[in-house]
Design an enzyme around this catalytic site. Structure first.
Site, PDB file in Angstrom:
ATOM      1  N   HIS A   1     -13.836  -1.722  -2.901  1.00  0.00           N
ATOM      2  CA  HIS A   1     -12.981  -1.211  -1.822  1.00  0.00           C
ATOM      3  C   HIS A   1     -13.334  -1.874  -0.491  1.00  0.00           C
ATOM      4  O   HIS A   1     -13.262  -1.246   0.573  1.00  0.00           O
ATOM      5  CB  HIS A   1     -13.117   0.312  -1.713  1.00  0.00           C
ATOM      6  CG  HIS A   1     -11.851   0.999  -1.311  1.00  0.00           C
ATOM      7  ND1 HIS A   1     -11.064   1.708  -2.189  1.00  0.00           N
ATOM      8  CD2 HIS A   1     -11.216   1.088  -0.124  1.00  0.00           C
ATOM      9  CE1 HIS A   1     -10.021   2.212  -1.563  1.00  0.00           C
ATOM     10  NE2 HIS A   1     -10.094   1.851  -0.287  1.00  0.00           N
TER      11      HIS A   1
ATOM     12  N   THR B   1      -5.504   2.874  -7.433  1.00  0.00           N
ATOM     13  CA  THR B   1      -6.841   2.861  -6.857  1.00  0.00           C
ATOM     14  C   THR B   1      -7.636   4.035  -7.407  1.00  0.00           C
ATOM     15  O   THR B   1      -7.221   5.189  -7.281  1.00  0.00           O
ATOM     16  CB  THR B   1      -6.767   2.935  -5.322  1.00  0.00           C
ATOM     17  OG1 THR B   1      -6.096   1.771  -4.832  1.00  0.00           O
ATOM     18  CG2 THR B   1      -8.148   3.000  -4.710  1.00  0.00           C
TER      19      THR B   1
ATOM     20  N   LYS C   1      -7.782  -0.381  -9.941  1.00  0.00           N
ATOM     21  CA  LYS C   1      -8.524  -1.077  -8.882  1.00  0.00           C
ATOM     22  C   LYS C   1      -9.731  -0.245  -8.476  1.00  0.00           C
ATOM     23  O   LYS C   1      -9.596   0.911  -8.089  1.00  0.00           O
ATOM     24  CB  LYS C   1      -7.622  -1.309  -7.674  1.00  0.00           C
ATOM     25  CG  LYS C   1      -8.290  -2.064  -6.521  1.00  0.00           C
ATOM     26  CD  LYS C   1      -7.294  -2.302  -5.404  1.00  0.00           C
ATOM     27  CE  LYS C   1      -7.899  -3.108  -4.270  1.00  0.00           C
ATOM     28  NZ  LYS C   1      -8.902  -2.322  -3.520  1.00  0.00           N
TER      29      LYS C   1
ATOM     30  N   SER D   1       0.813  -1.202   0.000  1.00  0.00           N
ATOM     31  CA  SER D   1       0.000   0.000   0.000  1.00  0.00           C
ATOM     32  C   SER D   1       0.854   1.263   0.000  1.00  0.00           C
ATOM     33  O   SER D   1       1.935   1.307   0.605  1.00  0.00           O
ATOM     34  CB  SER D   1      -0.906   0.007   1.240  1.00  0.00           C
ATOM     35  OG  SER D   1      -1.558   1.247   1.394  1.00  0.00           O
TER      36      SER D   1
ATOM     37  N   TYR E   1      -1.866   5.703  -4.720  1.00  0.00           N
ATOM     38  CA  TYR E   1      -2.818   6.808  -4.688  1.00  0.00           C
ATOM     39  C   TYR E   1      -2.128   8.005  -5.335  1.00  0.00           C
ATOM     40  O   TYR E   1      -1.002   8.357  -4.953  1.00  0.00           O
ATOM     41  CB  TYR E   1      -3.206   7.171  -3.249  1.00  0.00           C
ATOM     42  CG  TYR E   1      -4.182   6.241  -2.594  1.00  0.00           C
ATOM     43  CD1 TYR E   1      -5.492   6.131  -3.059  1.00  0.00           C
ATOM     44  CD2 TYR E   1      -3.815   5.475  -1.489  1.00  0.00           C
ATOM     45  CE1 TYR E   1      -6.399   5.284  -2.444  1.00  0.00           C
ATOM     46  CE2 TYR E   1      -4.716   4.633  -0.863  1.00  0.00           C
ATOM     47  CZ  TYR E   1      -6.009   4.541  -1.342  1.00  0.00           C
ATOM     48  OH  TYR E   1      -6.908   3.697  -0.734  1.00  0.00           O
TER      49      TYR E   1
END
Length: 359
Positions: free
Chosen positions: A256, A159, A232, A110, A133
């Site tokens: 999510h 994402t 995603k 992440s 992100y």
């Protein structure tokens, strides 16, 4: 940390997790958007699907292996990106990545990991992906991309379904705050958002969306890295063609984990329509509610090439550390092989819609 001897399924890990973890941390990890309708739907949708077995099939040479972006994937199970593994174990993502390597599983790190990407990569013995992100400044986004490239990551997972956070009421009621010794260390030194609402009332349309990614962002990003980029957060089939046109190399059907907009469809319910639109032109993955090997088989039957597993990783990490995560992944691998054998599907390519009863 010892794995309790009665831990024989992912549900057992969740039960022990609930007993052991601080209630506020538990609320953050389990937290869903609003009333949790989508979170519940992810499991209920899998439970509604029934399997149709075949008997006396030739199972010689059975394997769950496949190829994804030129790499051999031993099982169609990838660790989903989740923030702050150190919330549940002092070694955080370092324990997780070692467990992934022991089980020949791929891990997605992440953006909000609690350990630096280069440190995680140094412990990795199986392919790593990096979840991205986009940042308020494009230069900072590229900084993260270059770090992923330098760390040897094989793909980027962008994402796209969370330009703002969902209304996570469970987390809000519990008053969760990050402990002072845990932070998104990979964002250190990058420009903060710096958004401050100018007037009372909802802040969302006062500027929170100024840096939200668009299809232009995806096209720009795809043109600046050789790594394949997967998007995603795809649920609507109408987003497939724009994704392909922008240069995406893979899609992940995901809501999510029910943490953004509540009352979205379950991921497994949305999968068939997206798969029909993709028509095998690029890899298609899904996440949301995977708790059994039978769930993986159902997802593949409905069009996925592989699945991502999220919360169970943190459940197992909290309960058993490295050994817990490795054991949890082994349980899923074993359950998948059992499901394939008992439905007469010796290879992933043999898993088709006919394995779904009434399908």
């Amino acid at each position: 940390m010892m794995v309790p001897p009665d831990t024989v399924s992912l549900a057992d890990y969740e039960r022990h997790f609930d007993d052991r973890v601080d209630p506020a941390i538990r609320a953050y990890i389990a937290g869903a958007g609003a009333d949790g309708i989508t979170l519940s739907a992810n499991r209920e949708a899998f439970d509604r699907l029934r399997l149709m077995p075949r008997v006396l099939r030739d199972l010689s040479g059975a394997t769950a292996r496949s190829e994804l972006f030129g790499e051999m994937l031993d099982y169609p199970i990838i660790l989903a990106p989740m923030a702050y593994h150190k919330l549940v174990h002092r070694d955080g993502e370092l324990a997780t990545v070692e467990a992934a390597g022991l089980t020949r599983s791929w891990m997605t790190v992440s953006t909000q990991a609690s350990v630096r990407l280069d440190e995680i990569a140094a412990r990795a013995t199986a392919p790593l992906w990096f979840q991205l992100y986009t940042q308020p400044l494009r230069g900072d986004t590229l900084t993260l991309v270059r770090r992923a490239e330098d760390a040897g990551c094989k793909a980027l997972v962008l994402t796209v379904d969370a330009p703002v956070n969902g209304m996570r009421n469970i987390e809000q009621r519990a008053g969760f705050r990050l402990p002072p010794d845990i932070a998104p260390v990979n964002l250190a030194g990058l420009a903060p958002d710096g958004f401050k609402p100018a007037r009372p009332g909802s802040p969302v349309f006062q500027g929170m969306l100024h840096a939200a990614p668009t299809w232009d962002t995806v096209e720009w990003l795809c043109g600046r890295t050789p790594l394949p980029i997967l998007l995603k957060g795809i649920l609507n089939p109408d987003d497939v063609e724009p994704a392909i046109a922008a240069g995406a190399r893979g899609l992940i059907v995901s809501n999510h984990g029910g943490r953004t907009l509540d009352t979205l469809p379950a991921s497994i319910d949305a999968l068939p329509a997206v798969a029909a639109r993709v028509a095998r032109r690029l890899p298609l993955l899904m996440d949301g509610g995977i708790r059994r090997g039978t769930d993986i088989l159902k997802a593949i039957a409905l069009g996925a090439d592989a699945v991502l597993v999220g919360r169970p990783v943190l459940h197992a990490l909290a309960v058993g550390g490295l050994a817990g995560v490795a054991h949890m992944l082994t349980l899923l691998q074993t359950e998948l092989e059992v499901a394939m054998a008992l439905t007469g599907r010796p290879r992933l390519s043999d898993i088709d819609r006919e394995v779904i009863f009434g399908g």
